[in-house]
Write an enzyme that holds these catalytic residues in place. Structure first.
Site, short mmCIF file in Angstrom:
data_model
loop_
_atom_site.label_atom_id
_atom_site.label_comp_id
_atom_site.label_asym_id
_atom_site.label_seq_id
_atom_site.Cartn_x
_atom_site.Cartn_y
_atom_site.Cartn_z
N ASP A 31 33.77 6.99 -0.08
CA ASP A 31 34.05 8.28 -0.69
C ASP A 31 35.05 8.08 -1.81
OD1 ASP A 31 33.52 11.37 0.59
OD2 ASP A 31 34.99 11.16 -1.03
N CYS A 268 22.66 25.43 3.12
CA CYS A 268 21.33 24.90 2.80
C CYS A 268 20.29 25.94 2.45
CB CYS A 268 20.82 24.06 3.96
SG CYS A 268 21.63 22.48 4.05
N LYS A 328 27.57 30.24 11.09
CA LYS A 328 26.82 30.20 12.34
C LYS A 328 27.75 29.63 13.41
CE LYS A 328 23.94 26.58 12.96
NZ LYS A 328 22.85 25.63 12.70
C1 UDX Z 1 19.31 24.44 7.93
C2 UDX Z 1 18.04 23.81 8.52
O1 UDX Z 1 17.80 24.37 9.80
C3 UDX Z 1 18.18 22.30 8.59
O2 UDX Z 1 17.00 21.72 9.07
C4 UDX Z 1 18.52 21.75 7.21
O3 UDX Z 1 18.69 20.36 7.24
C5 UDX Z 1 19.76 22.43 6.67
O4 UDX Z 1 19.59 23.86 6.68
P1 UDX Z 1 21.75 25.02 8.87
O5 UDX Z 1 22.04 25.60 7.53
O6 UDX Z 1 22.75 24.10 9.49
O7 UDX Z 1 20.38 24.20 8.85
O8 UDX Z 1 21.58 26.22 9.91
P2 UDX Z 1 20.38 27.04 10.56
O9 UDX Z 1 20.50 26.97 12.01
O10 UDX Z 1 19.10 26.69 9.95
O11 UDX Z 1 20.78 28.53 10.13
C6 UDX Z 1 20.80 28.95 8.78
C7 UDX Z 1 21.10 30.42 8.69
O12 UDX Z 1 20.02 31.20 9.19
C8 UDX Z 1 22.33 30.87 9.48
O13 UDX Z 1 23.05 31.81 8.71
C9 UDX Z 1 21.74 31.51 10.71
O14 UDX Z 1 22.58 32.49 11.27
C10 UDX Z 1 20.49 32.14 10.13
N1 UDX Z 1 19.44 32.38 11.13
C11 UDX Z 1 18.85 31.32 11.76
C12 UDX Z 1 19.01 33.69 11.39
O15 UDX Z 1 19.53 34.65 10.82
N2 UDX Z 1 18.00 33.87 12.29
C13 UDX Z 1 17.39 32.84 12.94
O16 UDX Z 1 16.49 33.10 13.72
C14 UDX Z 1 17.84 31.51 12.67
#
Ligand code: UDX
Length: 440
Positions: A31, A268, A328
């Site tokens: 890093d 993401c 989350k």
């Molecule tokens: C996501 C992808 O799942 C992962 O595969 C990728 O590598 C990076 O992006 P992440 O951002 O860590 O992962 O969280 P994720 O669990 O996907 O949730 C993303 C957002 O969607 C959160 O704000 C979560 O609250 C929301 N969400 C998720 C919903 O509102 N409803 C759902 O049913 C699932």
């Protein structure tokens, strides 16, 4: 055992580096921030991720995982060099590739023999080929070094990243030489022993798979959020949770990512869907499904904010309690945090905000010092006119709502994640609003 150089100790780099070290490889994490490297050498992980502290400590103590700012040395000693630096979204929606390009320039002069450059950062299709070109142009004069570029996207989920790595649904390797494919495949050998599927493909397809996966997940979320709005318009008899459960039992649909709420946040899905729209437009392709997904997500935030404002009534002298600031559960990441967005919107209207989050308060405090941060969920609800549960941390599912009712000035709950049973909450004496579950 392979020697790996992991450039970037952010979320993706550190989790991937620690997990690959745990597979028995020798991993040097690089890093450019010396304080971060120093902290990691003291085994201090710079963010909250369940299980990561232990994994880093174990592998560092067993000397398979090291941290350095010396990029040239780490590159020279490795057979696989991972690029895992940030690719943030620029104002236009385009992906900012400056860090990736810079790393490519830095790697090039130190390449010797044969090495594989593994692109882990999420980048639009075609980028890895550009990276390869940058490296080629920056090789030392007369260098005999040979290299291949491989796209190996990550699918880690914050809050359960170590587990998603160790029990991956699939490994995607985009490579164009058998030699490079072999080097990268070998790194994941322990996963094949538990029959993890591997998708071997070319570079651009691998790059696109990552965007397709995230866009599809985002589409599921926006779809159910749109249904939630329809449920509310039909009437209080209809509950989107029941609709989601029933359609999710169809194996063609599946139960996951059908939780209605305030829209997707995090580092993401918002960035990758915006980037997809940008690079598809550049190529002259209309993507109305992806566009609609983003549009529903943008407006879902306001749809849920309206509920909080309705619960409060006239904003004058009012207080809202927010439970959950991380985007989350099980993370301290506040990028695209709905809790903070709501706090900002409420405070703009003169409403006081009290908040609690099990781990994301220090990060939140740094960007929004005017929120009243409380030591626990109950303290946060003290004197509040409405309670908004924004992040579904497990501990919020079991709160003593009777106690909360006594603490609040007016008993109103906006259950942004539909974690409570509406009739139970109403029986306790609250005005309850969920998302897509009728109105009180
Ligand atoms: C996501 C992808 O799942 C992962 O595969 C990728 O590598 C990076 O992006 P992440 O951002 O860590 O992962 O969280 P994720 O669990 O996907 O949730 C993303 C957002 O969607 C959160 O704000 C979560 O609250 C929301 N969400 C998720 C919903 O509102 N409803 C759902 O049913 C699932």
């Amino acid at each position: 055992m392979s020697r790996i150089c992991m450039i970037g100790t952010g979320y993706v780099g550190l989790v991937t580096g620690a997990c690959l070290a745990d597979f028995g490889h020798q991993v040097m994490c690089v890093d450019s921030n010396p304080e971060r490297v120093e902290g990691l050498n003291r085994l201090s992980v710079p963010f909250f991720e369940p299980g990561l502290d232990d994994l880093v400590a174990k592998n560092a103590l067993e000397r398979r995982l090291t941290f350095t700012s010396d990029l040239p040395e780490a590159v020279r000693k490795s057979s696989a060099i991972f690029i895992a630096v940030g690719t943030p979204q620029s104002k236009s929606g385009a992906t900012d590739l400056s860090a990736v390009r810079e790393v490519a320039r830095q790697i090039a002069p130190h390449l010797t023999g044969y090495k594989v450059i593994v692109q882990k950062s999420t980048v639009p299709p075609g980028t890895s080929r550009i990276v390869s070109e940058i490296i080629r142009k920056n090789l030392k004069r007369g260098s005999k070094a040979k290299f291949d570029i491989v796209s190996n996207p990550e699918f880690l989920r914050e809050g359960s990243a170590v587990d998603t790595f160790m029990h991956a649904d699939r490994i995607v390797i985009g490579a164009e030489s058998a030699r490079a494919l072999k080097v990268v495949s070998e790194l994941y050998r322990p996963l094949y022993l538990i029959e993890t599927p591997m998708v071997r493909t070319n570079i651009e397809t691998a790059e696109l798979i990552k965007y397709s996966a995230n866009a599809f997940l985002a589409t599921k979320i926006s779809f159910i959020n749109e249904m939630a709005r329809l449920c509310e318009a039909i009437g209080p008899q209809v509950d989107v949770n029941v609709v989601a459960k029933a359609i999710g039992l169809d194996r063609r649909i599946g139960p996951k990512f059908l939780h209605a709420g305030p829209g997707y946040g995090g580092s993401c899905l918002p960035k990758d869907t915006a980037s997809l729209l940008y690079f598809s437009k550049e190529r002259g392709v209309k993507m109305p499904v992806a566009r609609g997904t983003v549009e529903v997500n943008d407006t879902q935030k306001d749809f849920v904010l309206e509920k909080i404002l309705r619960a409060v009534g006239s904003p004058r002298g009012k207080t809202v309690a927010i439970l959950g600031l991380a985007f989350k559960p099980n993370t301290d990441d506040i990028r695209e945090s709905l809790g903070l967005d709501f706090a900002r919107a409420l405070m703009k209207r003169g409403i006081k905000v009290r908040a609690y989050d099990p781990v994301a308060m220090p990060a939140s405090q740094a960007v929004m010092p005017k929120i009243v941060y409380c030591p626990d969920a109950y303290q946060a609800t003290k004197g509040a006119d409405a309670l908004a549960v924004v992040t579904e941390w497990n501990q919020f599912r079991q709160l003593d709502l009777g106690r909360i009712k006594r603490l609040m000035r007016r008993p109103a709950i906006v259950d942004c994640r539909n974690i409570y049973d509406p009739s139970t909450v109403r029986e306790i004496g609250f005005r309850y609003q969920g998302v897509g579950r009728g109105e009180a």
